[in-house]
Design a protein around this motif. Sequence first.
Motif, PDB file in Angstrom:
ATOM      1  N   GLU A 287      -7.013  10.574 -19.387  1.00  0.00           N
ATOM      2  CA  GLU A 287      -6.126  10.788 -19.193  1.00  0.00           C
ATOM      3  C   GLU A 287      -5.025  11.063 -19.616  1.00  0.00           C
ATOM      4  O   GLU A 287      -4.485  12.336 -19.356  1.00  0.00           O
ATOM      5  N   ARG A 290      -5.108  14.688 -20.896  1.00  0.00           N
ATOM      6  CA  ARG A 290      -4.644  15.647 -19.600  1.00  0.00           C
ATOM      7  C   ARG A 290      -3.945  16.061 -19.451  1.00  0.00           C
ATOM      8  O   ARG A 290      -3.658  17.133 -19.614  1.00  0.00           O
ATOM      9  N   ALA A 291      -3.252  15.283 -19.568  1.00  0.00           N
ATOM     10  CA  ALA A 291      -1.374  14.702 -19.429  1.00  0.00           C
ATOM     11  C   ALA A 291      -1.179  15.747 -20.184  1.00  0.00           C
ATOM     12  O   ALA A 291       0.487  16.833 -20.292  1.00  0.00           O
ATOM     13  N   LEU A 293      -2.836  17.947 -22.651  1.00  0.00           N
ATOM     14  CA  LEU A 293      -2.765  19.181 -22.245  1.00  0.00           C
ATOM     15  C   LEU A 293      -2.078  19.540 -21.633  1.00  0.00           C
ATOM     16  O   LEU A 293      -2.190  21.367 -21.540  1.00  0.00           O
ATOM     17  N   ALA A 294      -2.088  19.089 -20.307  1.00  0.00           N
ATOM     18  CA  ALA A 294      -0.988  19.937 -19.185  1.00  0.00           C
ATOM     19  C   ALA A 294       0.616  20.458 -20.596  1.00  0.00           C
ATOM     20  O   ALA A 294       0.238  21.833 -19.323  1.00  0.00           O
ATOM     21  N   SER A 295       0.881  19.398 -21.065  1.00  0.00           N
ATOM     22  CA  SER A 295       1.700  19.954 -21.172  1.00  0.00           C
ATOM     23  C   SER A 295       1.677  21.119 -22.494  1.00  0.00           C
ATOM     24  O   SER A 295       2.854  22.123 -21.898  1.00  0.00           O
ATOM     25  N   ARG A 297      -0.675  23.441 -22.284  1.00  0.00           N
ATOM     26  CA  ARG A 297      -0.790  24.847 -21.787  1.00  0.00           C
ATOM     27  C   ARG A 297      -0.191  25.125 -20.490  1.00  0.00           C
ATOM     28  O   ARG A 297       0.590  26.959 -21.218  1.00  0.00           O
ATOM     29  N   ALA A 298       0.895  24.153 -20.077  1.00  0.00           N
ATOM     30  CA  ALA A 298       1.695  24.996 -19.362  1.00  0.00           C
ATOM     31  C   ALA A 298       3.412  25.827 -20.620  1.00  0.00           C
ATOM     32  O   ALA A 298       3.151  26.733 -19.866  1.00  0.00           O
ATOM     33  N   ALA A 299       3.719  24.632 -21.767  1.00  0.00           N
ATOM     34  CA  ALA A 299       4.066  25.834 -22.621  1.00  0.00           C
ATOM     35  C   ALA A 299       3.785  27.543 -23.234  1.00  0.00           C
ATOM     36  O   ALA A 299       4.053  28.222 -23.249  1.00  0.00           O
ATOM     37  N   GLU A 324       3.741  17.924 -28.134  1.00  0.00           N
ATOM     38  CA  GLU A 324       2.885  17.701 -27.282  1.00  0.00           C
ATOM     39  C   GLU A 324       0.910  17.501 -28.173  1.00  0.00           C
ATOM     40  O   GLU A 324      -0.410  16.714 -28.010  1.00  0.00           O
ATOM     41  N   ARG A 327       1.010  14.476 -30.026  1.00  0.00           N
ATOM     42  CA  ARG A 327       0.948  13.377 -29.825  1.00  0.00           C
ATOM     43  C   ARG A 327      -0.772  13.748 -28.984  1.00  0.00           C
ATOM     44  O   ARG A 327      -1.071  11.905 -28.661  1.00  0.00           O
TER      45      ARG A 327
END
Lengths: 477, 122
Positions: A287, A290-291, A293-295, A297-299, A324, A327
């Motif tokens: 989890e 994923r969080a 990677l989401a940040s 990927r979005a950036a 990230e 992190r």
Amino acid sequence: MTLRFIGAWIACFVLCFGCVAGVLLALHFGLEPVQRVRFSEALLSAGGLLPLLVLVLLAATGFLAQWLTHAYFRPLRRLAEGTRLIASSNPGFRTEADGMTEVRRLAQAVNLLAEQRESAMNDVAVRIAQAHAELDEERNRLAALMSELAHSVVVCNAEGLILLYNQRARELFSGGVRKVGDRAPPAYIGLGRSLFSLIERDLVAHSIDYLGSRVAQGEPQPVAAFMIASGPGRLLRARMAPVTATAGAGKPGSAMEITGYVLLLEDASEEVALGERRDRLQQRLLENARAVLASIRAAAENLLNYPDADAARRQQFTAIINEEAHRLGAELEHATREYSDAIKSHWSPEQIRAVDLVELIRRRIESHYGLATHAAELDTDAWVNVDSYTMMLAVCALARRLAEEWGVRKVRFRVTAAARSVHLELEWTEARLPAATALAWEGAPLDLAGGADSLTFREVLQRHHGESWYESDPASE
Amino acid sequence: MNQRILIADDEPNIVISLEFVMQQSGFETRTAANGDEALKAVAEFRPHLLLLDVMMPVRNGYEVCQTVRDNPALKGVKIVMLTAKGRELEVAKGLAIGADAYVTKPFATQELLDTVRRLLGP
């Protein structure tokens, strides 16, 4: 003079006197009336001879009774008493063969029968003794085997009464109280007690039904597996197998009948807790990753999709990616550490044959690292007390380094037993290692989970009270 | 008049990126860092669509979603749940309690944008 003799005498006398009287009466009634009167007068005139006749009869019948008693009655009585003695308490007793020929033959026949009976009884006794000895031997062997098992074993009959159990089962059902010194833990388990006083009946009943149906379908060795919650926070893993016998043995089409059950139990609490810890660790890692990677990927997509964004905004997205990424690295580091701790806490040494351990190691090396392995010399009688999984990882880590860092393609194993230890040798010929490298490998992480904080080879050895050293054979140089 | 989107997530970096994407696409945005802030913002901001993270402090995304759905005045608000929880059961739960879409992290921002546009209509 015995009662039997007196009785015989009276019987003989009455018989003889009766015969004489009968003859006289027959003569009397067979005569003409005139002759009958004369016959009566003649008898009466001879009346003085009657006492003499009685005395003669008494003497004759006395002798007859004496002869009968000695020739038949006493020998037959002794024969009866002897036969009773043989039958009841003394199979070795033999009757005396005296009296008349018929009685002696009867005594001889009885003695022959007694002889055969005693022989048969001795034969049966010998066989029973042999069977008892074999049973005791089997029982001792089974007890020794059960005591060596890592599992708790309980054997019960079809009604659930306990027939056999090992020390581990005793400890398992002693409420967690371990053996202290020579004092055994209090036992809630005991021979003849009901299995259902230890394990809830409903839990076992389902398995019994299942095993019954499998046996009825002709399955030779069915096993039922289930978990038991026993005490606060304790979980037992149980495997139950039926003990079967053929009902109406020898008859065609005889069905298998369950005569009892063997229950293998182990405390799975630690393993389950470890599994839960690993699951939580995996879930958290998944989890969080994923969080992160989401940040990232979005950036990254914003940088790609909006090339006209102002410099400050682009700098902001770049900083997000950098932050990230760090992190994510920290998360992986944390997960690696947690995983390593979990492995370290799961320390379960068990007795294993050294050759079996080597076989485990060889299979993993061949399948994971593609090295050829060879067993040069293996002492098949050597046993070791190890956590086989961790030890296997430790040796495999060395083999992996040899293959990846020094190009070794083939390793050999040698196992030899010393006085109180077992030597496991890993040999290769394709590369000569500097001693410093071998020493460094001892302190390097095994890289169990790809991180830097896992167990080292040295830690594994320390846990096993073992030592390692590197030898270079000068002859091979 | 621009359509309004509320972005509720406790991860500030993803919020920055999503806010940028939505603004670039012409949406008016506001952000919230936890469940309570999200509910207050829903009442004040009256968004057309709520991008809602599941794992948030104070109140999680499921609670926020249910509260919004229980309010008839907010019947028209579209809810897209954003979450790192990707198990089938969790997706089913999100949709069952009233979410219009369930997007598992990490996602492509353009795909998210497509979902938002599809839900808000022309």
